[in-house]
Design a protein around this motif. Structure first.
Motif, PDB file in Angstrom:
ATOM      1  N   ARG A 124     -74.899  79.608 -50.977  1.00  0.00           N
ATOM      2  CA  ARG A 124     -75.784  78.819 -50.113  1.00  0.00           C
ATOM      3  C   ARG A 124     -76.105  79.515 -48.808  1.00  0.00           C
ATOM      4  NH1 ARG A 124     -76.885  73.548 -51.586  1.00  0.00           N
ATOM      5  NH2 ARG A 124     -77.676  73.255 -49.471  1.00  0.00           N
ATOM      6  N   ALA A 125     -75.559  80.687 -48.600  1.00  0.00           N
ATOM      7  CA  ALA A 125     -75.848  81.426 -47.370  1.00  0.00           C
ATOM      8  C   ALA A 125     -77.306  81.879 -47.378  1.00  0.00           C
ATOM      9  CB  ALA A 125     -74.919  82.628 -47.251  1.00  0.00           C
ATOM     10  N   PRO A 126     -78.036  81.686 -46.286  1.00  0.00           N
ATOM     11  CA  PRO A 126     -79.436  82.109 -46.250  1.00  0.00           C
ATOM     12  C   PRO A 126     -79.560  83.630 -46.288  1.00  0.00           C
ATOM     13  CG  PRO A 126     -78.723  81.380 -44.079  1.00  0.00           C
ATOM     14  CD  PRO A 126     -77.612  81.051 -45.023  1.00  0.00           C
ATOM     15  N   ASP A 127     -80.615  84.102 -46.911  1.00  0.00           N
ATOM     16  CA  ASP A 127     -80.918  85.533 -46.937  1.00  0.00           C
ATOM     17  C   ASP A 127     -81.607  85.889 -45.621  1.00  0.00           C
ATOM     18  OD1 ASP A 127     -81.689  88.111 -47.364  1.00  0.00           O
ATOM     19  OD2 ASP A 127     -82.759  87.735 -49.237  1.00  0.00           O
ATOM     20  N   LEU A 128     -80.936  86.649 -44.785  1.00  0.00           N
ATOM     21  CA  LEU A 128     -81.443  86.921 -43.448  1.00  0.00           C
ATOM     22  C   LEU A 128     -82.296  88.189 -43.365  1.00  0.00           C
ATOM     23  CD1 LEU A 128     -78.274  86.020 -41.326  1.00  0.00           C
ATOM     24  CD2 LEU A 128     -80.241  84.577 -41.896  1.00  0.00           C
ATOM     25  N   PRO A 175     -79.665  76.377 -44.567  1.00  0.00           N
ATOM     26  CA  PRO A 175     -79.921  75.634 -45.805  1.00  0.00           C
ATOM     27  C   PRO A 175     -81.245  74.879 -45.693  1.00  0.00           C
ATOM     28  CG  PRO A 175     -77.646  75.329 -45.096  1.00  0.00           C
ATOM     29  CD  PRO A 175     -78.353  76.024 -43.976  1.00  0.00           C
ATOM     30  N   PRO A 176     -81.832  74.451 -46.813  1.00  0.00           N
ATOM     31  CA  PRO A 176     -83.108  73.728 -46.763  1.00  0.00           C
ATOM     32  C   PRO A 176     -83.030  72.490 -45.871  1.00  0.00           C
ATOM     33  CG  PRO A 176     -82.589  74.357 -49.012  1.00  0.00           C
ATOM     34  CD  PRO A 176     -81.375  74.669 -48.202  1.00  0.00           C
ATOM     35  N   VAL A 177     -84.121  72.234 -45.161  1.00  0.00           N
ATOM     36  CA  VAL A 177     -84.182  71.162 -44.169  1.00  0.00           C
ATOM     37  C   VAL A 177     -84.991  69.992 -44.719  1.00  0.00           C
ATOM     38  CG1 VAL A 177     -85.083  70.526 -41.901  1.00  0.00           C
ATOM     39  CG2 VAL A 177     -83.912  72.715 -42.218  1.00  0.00           C
ATOM     40  N   THR A 178     -84.434  68.803 -44.625  1.00  0.00           N
ATOM     41  CA  THR A 178     -85.116  67.580 -45.045  1.00  0.00           C
ATOM     42  C   THR A 178     -84.937  66.515 -43.974  1.00  0.00           C
ATOM     43  OG1 THR A 178     -84.827  68.003 -47.411  1.00  0.00           O
ATOM     44  CG2 THR A 178     -85.190  65.718 -46.755  1.00  0.00           C
TER      45      THR A 178
END
Length: 550
Positions: free
Chosen positions: A446-450, A512-515
């Motif tokens: 779940r780590a974002p690809d930076l 992570p995705p924002v909602t």
């Protein structure tokens, strides 16, 4: 000259008839004069219109009273935000299609003209132009300018005298005056950031990241041909002033005085007096930068990226209950903290979640007056024979280290859970296997690809600094740009809030995705448990993603 009957020259009509005719003409002239007088609205009152904006856009008066409406014929009550006119007619009043019903345009240009025939499916058929009195009747009684009853979807509003004047004043200029910060060529956004003092480098780095994101957008033509501009007010002295008497307006208040559309990436260390202004004027604050995360009321204009620490405490209790609820019903958790408002909020969150799930009441390990856990050693010794299920701690990294060493000596089987902000390899020492940190930013899969962020920084010649805040500023700017793009050319503060609420699984590139949602003001609702890698001192995933249950 020939005289007619009654002595009137050239006419056969009687004097009595002429007198009666003159009376009729006089009455008709009087009615026309009344009609003209009725059609002339009072002088425009900008102050009243500003107050009425809150009613129209947010369903709340500037005095904090909710707008009340009733749906005919059962008089189903609507209150507050769900009763706001903008919810159906749109923030600019130009109408919409709501639930399959075509909602009419209520701007002055639409209502102020005669309609000779129906337009499309709009329910108000041929009608005269709306006067002020007719408009008030439509709002409060549900009767159109033609005298026909409006549809059941149109609330009948209960308005006091002040609210009537304010709402009518706002409707008088609806859709004609742009919101603050909006011109034909620019969208001006503000940020309250420390630019001097100890936190100055952090604030300047965040401002540089936001400006760089805006520069990329502007290079691509802007947002509907409008360029993004960032205005920054120095917030360095805020926290030293906020508890003093006769304080000057804080940076957020100064930005609102300058007339910005929204705020983005402002640094916060808690609630501020100016938060009331954000609510009153409906100004969205997008992803403020805060070490402790955040939480807002359902109708707050403040949108956070990550949950606050009390929410992480609730998540930990939920996780432990899912793993072994029967044991937690008979063996209590221990909640430990270093005092202060933050510590009390942490302890209260644990207690409330345990009570909600009917678990054993937690035992609180609170500090003494000097802020230390002086009785810690004696307490932990007693745990040797009856250890608690787990300890949930917040406070300082050094306090966490003291707790871990006492457990190593007397109750080595008791696990500890703490916010990731306390993950200090020096303080933890050799207890890395005992403590788990609650981390909402994503690890492992779940780590974002930076990579995109790294390329962005290099392209704009920005150097790594306070990485967490640079990432937060980047996420805030990306979310704001996305919401503005979805809002369209007719951007208002209220429409921006609505499109933030409609954001689903948006990829910021650094989180992570924002909602968000109508009742959701925290974009990432969950976390992972993390462990400190003793070799690198970095956090590594120690669990799958744990969703936060409301």
């Amino acid at each position: 000259m020939r005289l007619g009957r009654g002595g009137v020259p050239g006419c056969g009509w009687s004097t009595a008839w002429l007198r009666a005719s003159a009376l009729v003409l006089w009455l008709m002239a009087g009615l026309v004069g009344c009609r003209r007088q009725e059609a002339s609205p009072p002088p425009f009152d900008p102050a009243a219109a500003k107050r009425g904006r809150s009613l129209f856009q947010r369903g709340q008066s500037v005095r904090g009273e909710p707008l009340m409406g009733f749906l005919a014929p059962e008089r189903v009550e609507l209150s507050g935000e769900v009763a706001a006119c903008a919810r159906c007619h749109g923030p600019a009043g130009r109408g919409s299609r709501e639930g399959g019903v075509e909602v009419p345009d209520i701007t002055p240009g639409a209502l102020g003209h005669v309609r000779a025939r129906a337009v499309g499916e709009v329910e108000d058929r041929a009608r005269p132009a709306y006067t002020r009195e007719m408009l008030l009747r439509a709002i409060t009684e549900g009767v159109s300018a033609s005298g026909r009853e409006l549809g059941v979807a149109m609330p009948r509003y209960a308005l006091g005298e002040a609210e009537r004047e304010e709402l009518l004043a706002y409707l008088q200029q609806l859709g004609e005056q742009p919101d603050p910060g909006v011109t034909t060529t620019t969208l001006t956004v503000g940020a309250a950031l420390p630019l001097s003092g100890r936190l100055g480098p952090l604030g300047r780095e965040a401002a540089a990241v936001v400006r760089a994101v805006f520069a990329d957008v502007n290079a691509g033509g802007g947002i509907f041909r409008r360029k993004l501009e960032l205005v920054v007010e120095d917030d360095a002295a805020l926290h030293a002033r906020q508890n003093a008497s006769n304080v000057a307006p804080d940076a957020t208040a100064r930005l609102l005085d300058k007339g910005v559309l929204a705020l983005v990436a402002s640094v916060r260390q808690g609630a501020l007096p100016s938060d009331a202004l954000l609510v009153q004027e409906g100004v969205p604050l997008v992803l403020p930068l805060t070490l402790g995360g955040g939480a807002s009321e359902e109708d707050s204009p403040v949108f956070f990226l990550y949950p606050d620490e009390p929410s992480l405490a609730r998540l930990t209790v939920q996780h432990l209950a899912r793993l072994n609820e029967p044991e937690l019903r008979r063996k209590p958790l221990v909640v430990a903290h270093a005092g202060g408002e933050a510590g009390q909020a942490w302890a209260q969150a644990v207690r409330q979640e345990a009570e909600r799930r009917e678990l054993a009441a937690p035992v609180e390990l609170a500090p003494d007056a000097d802020g230390t856990l002086a009785n810690l050693e004696a307490t932990v010794k007693r745990w040797a024979s009856a250890p608690p299920h787990a300890v949930l701690y917040t406070g300082t990294s050094s306090g966490l280290g003291t707790l871990l060493r006492a457990l190593e000596a007397h109750a080595p089987a008791v696990p500890v859970f703490a916010p990731a902000s306390l993950a200090d390899a020096v303080a933890v020492g050799g207890s890395t296997g005992r403590v788990r940190f609650v981390y909402p930013a994503g690890l492992g899969e779940r780590a974002p690809d930076l990579k995109e962020f790294a390329s962005f920084m290099e392209r704009h010649d920005l150097q790594p600094g306070h990485t967490a805040f640079q990432l937060g500023a980047y996420a805030a700017a990306r979310v704001l740009v996305e919401a503005l793009t979805r809002t369209g050319a007719d951007v208002t503060r209220a429409s921006l809030v609505q499109h933030l609420e409609a954001l689903r699984d948006f990829d910021t590139g650094v989180s992570p995705p924002v909602t968000f949602g109508v009742n959701r003001r925290v974009g990432v609702q969950g976390a992972q448990l993390a462990a400190l890698d003793p070799a690198t001192g970095r956090l590594v995933a120690a669990s799958e993603w744990i969703p936060l249950t409301p």
